[in-house]
Write a protein that holds these residues in place. Structure first.
Motif, PDB file in Angstrom:
ATOM      1  N   GLN A  44       0.770  -1.158   0.028  1.00  0.00           N
ATOM      2  CA  GLN A  44      -0.081  -0.139   0.065  1.00  0.00           C
ATOM      3  C   GLN A  44       0.761   1.208  -0.145  1.00  0.00           C
ATOM      4  N   TRP A  45       1.269   2.115  -1.056  1.00  0.00           N
ATOM      5  CA  TRP A  45       1.852   3.066  -1.296  1.00  0.00           C
ATOM      6  C   TRP A  45       1.208   4.276  -0.952  1.00  0.00           C
ATOM      7  N   HIS A  46       1.854   5.238   0.022  1.00  0.00           N
ATOM      8  CA  HIS A  46       1.306   6.133   0.714  1.00  0.00           C
ATOM      9  C   HIS A  46       1.795   7.614   0.061  1.00  0.00           C
ATOM     10  N   PHE A  47       2.792   7.393  -0.542  1.00  0.00           N
ATOM     11  CA  PHE A  47       3.192   8.646  -1.261  1.00  0.00           C
ATOM     12  C   PHE A  47       2.498   8.783  -2.635  1.00  0.00           C
ATOM     13  N   THR A  48       1.486   9.797  -2.749  1.00  0.00           N
ATOM     14  CA  THR A  48       0.870   9.541  -4.077  1.00  0.00           C
ATOM     15  C   THR A  48       1.343  10.637  -4.804  1.00  0.00           C
ATOM     16  N   THR A  49       0.909  10.741  -6.140  1.00  0.00           N
ATOM     17  CA  THR A  49       1.275  11.514  -7.189  1.00  0.00           C
ATOM     18  C   THR A  49       1.187  12.937  -6.973  1.00  0.00           C
ATOM     19  N   ASP A  50      -0.019  13.271  -6.265  1.00  0.00           N
ATOM     20  CA  ASP A  50       0.070  14.759  -5.777  1.00  0.00           C
ATOM     21  C   ASP A  50       0.949  15.324  -4.878  1.00  0.00           C
ATOM     22  N   ASP A  51       1.314  14.014  -3.836  1.00  0.00           N
ATOM     23  CA  ASP A  51       2.271  14.533  -2.816  1.00  0.00           C
ATOM     24  C   ASP A  51       3.851  14.592  -3.570  1.00  0.00           C
ATOM     25  N   ALA A  52       3.876  13.685  -4.413  1.00  0.00           N
ATOM     26  CA  ALA A  52       5.099  13.958  -5.379  1.00  0.00           C
ATOM     27  C   ALA A  52       5.245  15.374  -5.922  1.00  0.00           C
ATOM     28  N   ARG A  53       4.206  15.751  -6.501  1.00  0.00           N
ATOM     29  CA  ARG A  53       4.281  17.050  -7.250  1.00  0.00           C
ATOM     30  C   ARG A  53       4.628  18.121  -6.306  1.00  0.00           C
ATOM     31  N   ILE A  54       3.835  18.065  -4.966  1.00  0.00           N
ATOM     32  CA  ILE A  54       4.284  19.232  -4.134  1.00  0.00           C
ATOM     33  C   ILE A  54       5.719  18.959  -3.801  1.00  0.00           C
ATOM     34  N   LYS A  55       6.094  17.850  -3.250  1.00  0.00           N
ATOM     35  CA  LYS A  55       7.542  17.664  -2.697  1.00  0.00           C
ATOM     36  C   LYS A  55       8.655  17.685  -3.401  1.00  0.00           C
ATOM     37  N   LEU A  56       8.490  17.535  -4.850  1.00  0.00           N
ATOM     38  CA  LEU A  56       9.419  17.322  -5.787  1.00  0.00           C
ATOM     39  C   LEU A  56       9.205  18.414  -6.886  1.00  0.00           C
ATOM     40  N   ARG A  57       8.577  19.626  -6.549  1.00  0.00           N
ATOM     41  CA  ARG A  57       8.191  20.556  -7.446  1.00  0.00           C
ATOM     42  C   ARG A  57       9.507  21.251  -7.843  1.00  0.00           C
TER      43      ARG A  57
END
Length: 74
Positions: free
Chosen positions: A55-68
């Protein structure tokens, strides 16, 4: 046949499985190689029967914010 995960990598899944194996099966001293083989086989049968998934908890939206800062808008 093995299907690649939709999210994450094989390395992440392998690390997770090895961690679970260590906690559930290898967290004690095992007398001999035959016992180790039997313990690992039993753990593998149970794991395969459970058919659990990661179960992955790091979503695409999270990645867009964190890796902006790595992927700026151009």
């Amino acid at each position: 046949m093995h299907h690649t995960p939709k999210h994450g990598s094989w390395l992440n899944i392998a690390e997770i499985e090895l961690s679970v194996l260590t906690r559930q099966c290898l967290d004690r001293r095992i007398e001999d190689l035959e016992t180790l083989g039997a313990e690992l086989a039993a753990w593998q049968r149970q794991t395969n029967a459970d058919q659990r998934q990661v179960q992955w908890h790091f979503t695409t939206d999270d990645a867009r914010i964190k890796l902006r800062h790595l992927y700026p808008n151009t």
